[in-house]
Scaffold this active site. Structure first.
Site, PDB file in Angstrom:
ATOM      1  N   GLY A 216       0.852  -1.210  -0.066  1.00 44.45           N
ATOM      2  CA  GLY A 216       0.097   0.009  -0.097  1.00 44.45           C
ATOM      3  C   GLY A 216       0.857   1.192   0.013  1.00 44.45           C
ATOM      4  O   GLY A 216       0.190   2.229   0.554  1.00 44.45           O
ATOM      5  N   THR A 217       2.130   1.242  -0.806  1.00 41.96           N
ATOM      6  CA  THR A 217       2.651   2.478  -0.775  1.00 41.96           C
ATOM      7  C   THR A 217       1.951   3.522  -1.503  1.00 41.96           C
ATOM      8  O   THR A 217       2.197   4.788  -1.319  1.00 41.96           O
ATOM      9  CB  THR A 217       4.309   2.371  -1.234  1.00 41.96           C
ATOM     10  N   ASN A 218       1.229   3.006  -2.727  1.00 42.40           N
ATOM     11  CA  ASN A 218       0.650   3.889  -3.466  1.00 42.40           C
ATOM     12  C   ASN A 218      -0.622   4.531  -2.791  1.00 42.40           C
ATOM     13  O   ASN A 218      -0.965   5.664  -2.963  1.00 42.40           O
ATOM     14  CB  ASN A 218       0.092   3.363  -4.885  1.00 42.40           C
TER      15      ASN A 218
ATOM     16  N   MET B  38      -4.432  -6.702  -7.079  1.00 39.76           N
ATOM     17  CA  MET B  38      -3.590  -7.622  -8.072  1.00 39.76           C
ATOM     18  C   MET B  38      -4.712  -8.706  -8.624  1.00 39.76           C
ATOM     19  O   MET B  38      -4.335  -9.750  -9.168  1.00 39.76           O
ATOM     20  CB  MET B  38      -2.542  -8.361  -7.222  1.00 39.76           C
TER      21      MET B  38
ATOM     22  N   ILE C  60      -7.860  -9.327 -11.044  1.00 37.51           N
ATOM     23  CA  ILE C  60      -8.427  -8.914 -12.476  1.00 37.51           C
ATOM     24  C   ILE C  60     -10.193  -8.965 -11.997  1.00 37.51           C
ATOM     25  O   ILE C  60     -10.542 -10.073 -11.599  1.00 37.51           O
ATOM     26  CB  ILE C  60      -8.144  -9.532 -13.727  1.00 37.51           C
ATOM     27  N   LEU C  61     -10.887  -7.934 -12.300  1.00 37.06           N
ATOM     28  CA  LEU C  61     -12.341  -7.950 -12.122  1.00 37.06           C
ATOM     29  C   LEU C  61     -12.961  -8.131 -13.607  1.00 37.06           C
ATOM     30  O   LEU C  61     -12.290  -7.405 -14.610  1.00 37.06           O
ATOM     31  CB  LEU C  61     -12.776  -6.796 -11.475  1.00 37.06           C
TER      32      LEU C  61
ATOM     33  N   ASN D 148      -6.182   2.544 -12.778  1.00 36.01           N
ATOM     34  CA  ASN D 148      -5.157   1.615 -12.310  1.00 36.01           C
ATOM     35  C   ASN D 148      -3.898   2.476 -12.381  1.00 36.01           C
ATOM     36  O   ASN D 148      -3.533   3.007 -13.314  1.00 36.01           O
ATOM     37  CB  ASN D 148      -5.074   0.474 -13.150  1.00 36.01           C
TER      38      ASN D 148
ATOM     39  N   HIS E  54      -0.011   1.217 -13.183  1.00 35.64           N
ATOM     40  CA  HIS E  54       0.829   0.046 -13.707  1.00 35.64           C
ATOM     41  C   HIS E  54       2.518   0.337 -13.850  1.00 35.64           C
ATOM     42  O   HIS E  54       2.582   1.403 -14.307  1.00 35.64           O
ATOM     43  CB  HIS E  54       0.246  -0.418 -14.968  1.00 35.64           C
TER      44      HIS E  54
HETATM   45  C1  GAR Z   1       3.184  -1.006  -7.495  1.00 39.94           C
HETATM   46  O1  GAR Z   1       4.304  -0.988  -8.026  1.00 39.94           O
HETATM   47  C2  GAR Z   1       2.106  -0.878  -8.434  1.00 39.94           C
HETATM   48  O2  GAR Z   1       2.221  -0.194  -9.594  1.00 39.94           O
HETATM   49  C3  GAR Z   1       1.938  -2.475  -8.848  1.00 39.94           C
HETATM   50  O3  GAR Z   1       1.996  -3.064  -7.684  1.00 39.94           O
HETATM   51  C4  GAR Z   1       2.899  -2.575  -6.766  1.00 39.94           C
HETATM   52  C5  GAR Z   1       1.936  -2.310  -5.446  1.00 39.94           C
HETATM   53  O4  GAR Z   1       2.795  -1.602  -4.481  1.00 39.94           O
HETATM   54  N1  GAR Z   1       0.776  -2.780  -9.744  1.00 39.94           N
HETATM   55  C6  GAR Z   1       0.785  -3.761 -10.577  1.00 39.94           C
HETATM   56  O5  GAR Z   1       1.737  -4.271 -10.922  1.00 39.94           O
HETATM   57  C7  GAR Z   1      -0.516  -3.753 -11.094  1.00 39.94           C
HETATM   58  N2  GAR Z   1      -0.637  -4.600 -12.407  1.00 39.94           N
HETATM   59  P1  GAR Z   1       2.054  -0.797  -3.252  1.00 39.94           P
HETATM   60  O6  GAR Z   1       0.911  -1.987  -2.963  1.00 39.94           O
HETATM   61  O7  GAR Z   1       2.981  -0.467  -2.240  1.00 39.94           O
HETATM   62  O8  GAR Z   1       1.193   0.446  -3.811  1.00 39.94           O
END
Ligand code: GAR
Length: 211
Positions: free
Chosen positions: A15-17, A94, A96-97, A111, A113
């Site tokens: 969950g850093t994003n 992660m 897909i819906l 999203n 990516h």
């Molecule tokens: C992030 O790098 C995000 O872009 C990627 O997973 C990581 C999640 O990090 N997402 C994907 O690959 C989706 N296809 P986070 O949980 O620290 O935000």
């Protein structure tokens, strides 16, 4: 009448994003957006702790509790409607819906990516794998993309993209971190703000931004 938009964030991991979105909200940088709920696909996702620490409502919808993607997608759609979501953000989500959700929230789901779409994207390209593949190919730049979610994985209209250099001594982990710090944590909050301030339109499969 309030112009506030309910932002529901979907997560699966660290969950850093999500944290970048919370921090942007605290700085007043989400415009009319307000994070009203975080929904995790895993009960032990650390993103849930981040949400709770910031007083944000959480829900958990575990993929394995459902027989198939169709029933999971129906449950997710119901949850998003209950939460009165105006915008749904996949932030390291992660799962897909299917089109049940994508059609109900057409051009209302985004999203992030971790690559420059259309490179290194689609089914099987997630998390660290994306960076492993980029290094295997020897690309000289990579980056991240924020796009609208459609039923086809990673194929919806592109909203924002930004590149970083790939270094010769990069590991998947170092490249992932540079892309997160320099791109994802910036363009995801920016895209949320643009959406919530009604600055994004979609026409013929392309997104346009009014600055
Ligand atoms: C992030 O790098 C995000 O872009 C990627 O997973 C990581 C999640 O990090 N997402 C994907 O690959 C989706 N296809 P986070 O949980 O620290 O935000």
């Amino acid at each position: 009448m309030s112009n506030t938009k309910n932002v529901v964030v979907l997560v699966s991991g660290g969950g850093t994003n999500l944290q970048a979105l919370i921090d942007a909200q605290k700085r007043g940088e989400l415009g009319n957006g307000k994070i009203t709920c975080v929904i995790a696909s895993k009960a032990d996702a650390y993103a849930l702790t981040r949400a709770k620490d910031n007083g944000i409502k959480t829900r958990v919808l575990v993929r394995k509790d459902y027989d198939d993607i169709a029933s999971y997608s129906r449950a997710m759609k119901d949850a998003l409607i209950e939460e009165k979501a105006d915008l749904v953000v996949y932030a390291g989500f992660m799962t897909i819906l299917d089109e049940t959700v994508c059609n109900a929230f057409e051009n209302k789901m985004i999203n992030v990516h971790p690559a420059l779409i259309p490179s290194f994207c689609g089914k099987g390209y997630y998390g660290l794998h994306v960076h492993e593949e980029a290094l295997k190919k020897g690309v000289k730049v990579s980056g991240a993309t924020v796009h609208f979610v459609t039923a086809e994985c990673d194929a919806g209209p592109i909203i924002l993209q930004k590149a970083v250099d790939v270094l010769e001594d990069d590991t998947p982990e170092s490249l992932q971190l540079r892309i997160m710090e320099q791109v994802e944590w910036k363009i995801l909050p920016q895209a949320v703000k643009l959406f919530c301030d009604d600055r994004i339109t979609v026409s013929n499969g392309k997104a346009y931004i009014k600055y």
